[in-house]
Scaffold this motif. Sequence first.
Motif, short mmCIF file in Angstrom:
data_model
loop_
_atom_site.label_atom_id
_atom_site.label_comp_id
_atom_site.label_asym_id
_atom_site.label_seq_id
_atom_site.Cartn_x
_atom_site.Cartn_y
_atom_site.Cartn_z
N MET A 59 -64.07 39.05 -8.31
CA MET A 59 -65.63 39.27 -8.46
C MET A 59 -66.06 39.15 -9.92
O MET A 59 -67.00 38.39 -10.11
N ALA A 60 -65.19 39.85 -10.82
CA ALA A 60 -65.57 39.62 -12.06
C ALA A 60 -65.63 38.42 -12.79
O ALA A 60 -66.43 37.97 -13.39
N MET A 61 -64.30 37.58 -12.41
CA MET A 61 -64.16 36.49 -13.07
C MET A 61 -65.23 35.33 -12.41
O MET A 61 -65.80 34.48 -13.34
N ALA A 62 -65.32 35.44 -11.22
CA ALA A 62 -66.44 34.49 -10.53
C ALA A 62 -67.92 34.72 -11.26
O ALA A 62 -68.55 33.72 -11.33
N LYS A 63 -68.31 35.90 -11.44
CA LYS A 63 -69.40 36.31 -11.79
C LYS A 63 -69.88 35.78 -13.39
O LYS A 63 -70.69 35.15 -13.45
N LEU A 64 -68.73 36.09 -14.11
CA LEU A 64 -68.99 35.56 -15.54
C LEU A 64 -68.60 33.82 -15.62
O LEU A 64 -69.43 33.43 -16.39
N SER A 65 -68.18 33.27 -14.71
CA SER A 65 -67.64 31.99 -15.02
C SER A 65 -68.89 31.05 -14.35
O SER A 65 -69.41 30.19 -14.92
N LEU A 66 -69.21 31.62 -12.97
CA LEU A 66 -70.17 30.73 -12.29
C LEU A 66 -71.69 31.29 -12.39
O LEU A 66 -72.56 30.53 -12.18
N ARG A 67 -71.91 32.63 -12.80
CA ARG A 67 -73.16 33.17 -13.05
C ARG A 67 -73.83 33.13 -11.56
O ARG A 67 -73.62 32.58 -10.58
N THR A 68 -74.92 34.09 -11.48
CA THR A 68 -75.58 34.27 -10.29
C THR A 68 -76.87 33.26 -10.25
O THR A 68 -77.27 32.96 -11.36
N MET A 69 -77.15 33.11 -8.95
CA MET A 69 -78.39 32.09 -8.79
C MET A 69 -79.75 32.62 -9.29
O MET A 69 -79.97 33.87 -9.45
N PRO A 70 -80.54 31.68 -9.85
CA PRO A 70 -81.73 32.27 -10.21
C PRO A 70 -82.38 33.25 -9.25
O PRO A 70 -82.51 32.80 -8.25
N GLY A 71 -82.79 34.13 -9.98
CA GLY A 71 -83.49 35.13 -8.99
C GLY A 71 -82.61 36.41 -8.48
O GLY A 71 -82.99 37.29 -7.89
N ILE A 72 -81.27 35.99 -8.49
CA ILE A 72 -80.34 36.92 -7.81
C ILE A 72 -79.88 37.97 -8.64
O ILE A 72 -79.27 37.73 -9.81
N ASP A 73 -80.07 39.12 -8.47
CA ASP A 73 -79.51 40.30 -9.47
C ASP A 73 -78.07 40.57 -9.38
O ASP A 73 -77.50 40.81 -10.29
N ARG A 74 -77.68 40.59 -8.30
CA ARG A 74 -76.21 40.81 -7.89
C ARG A 74 -75.63 39.99 -6.80
O ARG A 74 -76.04 39.89 -5.71
N PRO A 75 -74.50 39.23 -6.92
CA PRO A 75 -73.59 38.91 -5.81
C PRO A 75 -73.24 39.70 -4.78
O PRO A 75 -72.98 40.99 -4.89
N ALA A 76 -73.07 39.46 -3.40
CA ALA A 76 -72.40 40.48 -2.58
C ALA A 76 -71.42 39.54 -1.80
O ALA A 76 -71.27 38.49 -1.60
N LEU A 77 -70.41 40.47 -1.09
CA LEU A 77 -69.14 40.21 -0.58
C LEU A 77 -69.31 40.31 1.01
O LEU A 77 -69.85 41.20 1.20
N ALA A 78 -69.50 39.07 1.60
CA ALA A 78 -69.92 38.68 3.17
C ALA A 78 -68.63 38.56 3.69
O ALA A 78 -67.99 37.66 3.53
N ALA A 79 -68.47 39.06 5.00
CA ALA A 79 -67.25 38.81 5.89
C ALA A 79 -67.83 38.77 7.35
O ALA A 79 -68.71 39.43 7.72
N LEU A 80 -66.86 37.97 8.10
CA LEU A 80 -67.20 37.98 9.51
C LEU A 80 -66.27 38.95 10.30
O LEU A 80 -65.21 39.00 9.81
N MET A 81 -66.85 40.00 11.04
CA MET A 81 -66.15 40.97 11.78
C MET A 81 -66.28 40.61 13.16
O MET A 81 -67.36 40.20 13.80
#
Length: 343
Positions: free
Chosen positions: A112-134
Amino acid sequence: MASSTVIAVDAMGGDEGLSVMLEGVARARRRFDEMRFILVGDEAAIRDGLKTHPNLTAASEIVHAAGVVASDDKPSQAIRRARTTSMGVAIEQVKQGRAGACVSSGNTGALMAMAKLSLRTMPGIDRPALAALMPSLGETDTVMLDLGANTECDTRNLVQFAVMGAAYARTALDLDRPRVALLNIGTEDQKGTDSIRDAAAQLRAASHLPLSFEGFIEGDRLSRGVIDVIVCDGFSGNIALKTAEGTARFVADLLKRAFSSSIRSKLGFLISLPATRLLRDHLDPNNHNGAVFLGLNGLVLKSHGKANALGVENAIAVAAKAVRDDLSRRIAEDLSNFEAKAA
C-alpha cells in the motif's frame, strides 16, 4: 507488448515461495493465452523455475530485483528499499506504462505504501481503499471495502469508497447499478457515528450515479447476497474479513471432525460428498483471491500471502479483468460526476 496485455508479478512475494507464484502465473497463462507477464525478482531463480513451465517462458520477461520485502518489514523500511525489491520494481512497471497492473502476494502495508508513493492517488481522491470480492448466497460475490488500508475514515472517505466500490462492482460483477450499503451497528437512520450518517445522507442524494444506495447493513447479513457493495472503514473491514475467513475455517474443521467421529458419520460423509465439496469450494479463499487498491493512478492487486497456485491464478484473473474493463477510467468518471453534482 502493449501494456494493457501485460501483468507485472512480484514473483518473490508471498509465504508460499517462488514455485507457487510461477505455477499460478503458468495457470493464468493457460487461461488467458493473450496475456503477457513481467516477472520481477531474482533473475537466476526465476529462470531456473521457468524450466518446468515452458508455456510461460515464451510469454514472460524477467526484470531482476535482488531484494525482497519481508512479511514483518515496516512500510517505512520497505519504501526506503523500493527501487531494489521485487515489490517496488513490479509497481514501477505500472508507473512506467510497461504493465497494465501489478500483482503481489507480499506485505500488505508495504504494498500500500509503495503503491501510493509511486503511483499517487487519482485527482480528488484523499485515500485509496483495498477492495475484495467475498463469497455470498447471492448470484454474484460481494465487493467489500476498505479492508485495512485506512483504519480511520471520515465522511468524504466513505463516500469516495462507495463510488469507487460501485465502479469496481460494475466491472468485476458485470452489474449496471450495484446495490451499495454502509456497514453499521444497525439499519435505523439514527444509528452509527456522525461520519457514517453523513455519508449515508450524501449517497442518498447522489441519485445521478450508477448505483443504488440501500442504507445500512449489519454484520450478520454481509454474506446474504442482498447487497453488492459493502462500505466501511479499514479497521472494521479488516476485522469483518478475518472473522469471515476464521468462520469458514471453523465450519470446515467442524464438519471434518463430525464426519470422522463414527462409522455412521463416515458413511454419511460419503453420501454427502458432492455437497461438502461444493461448500469447501465456495468457502475456499483461493477461489475469491485478489484485492485491488482503488483510487490510484494505476492498478495494484494484493494476492493473499498464503494463496496457492489457484489463488495466484485467480488474483491475476481479477487484474486482467480490471485492465480489460478500464477500471481506473470508470472510477475517475464516476468521481468526476459525483463532484460536479455536489458542487
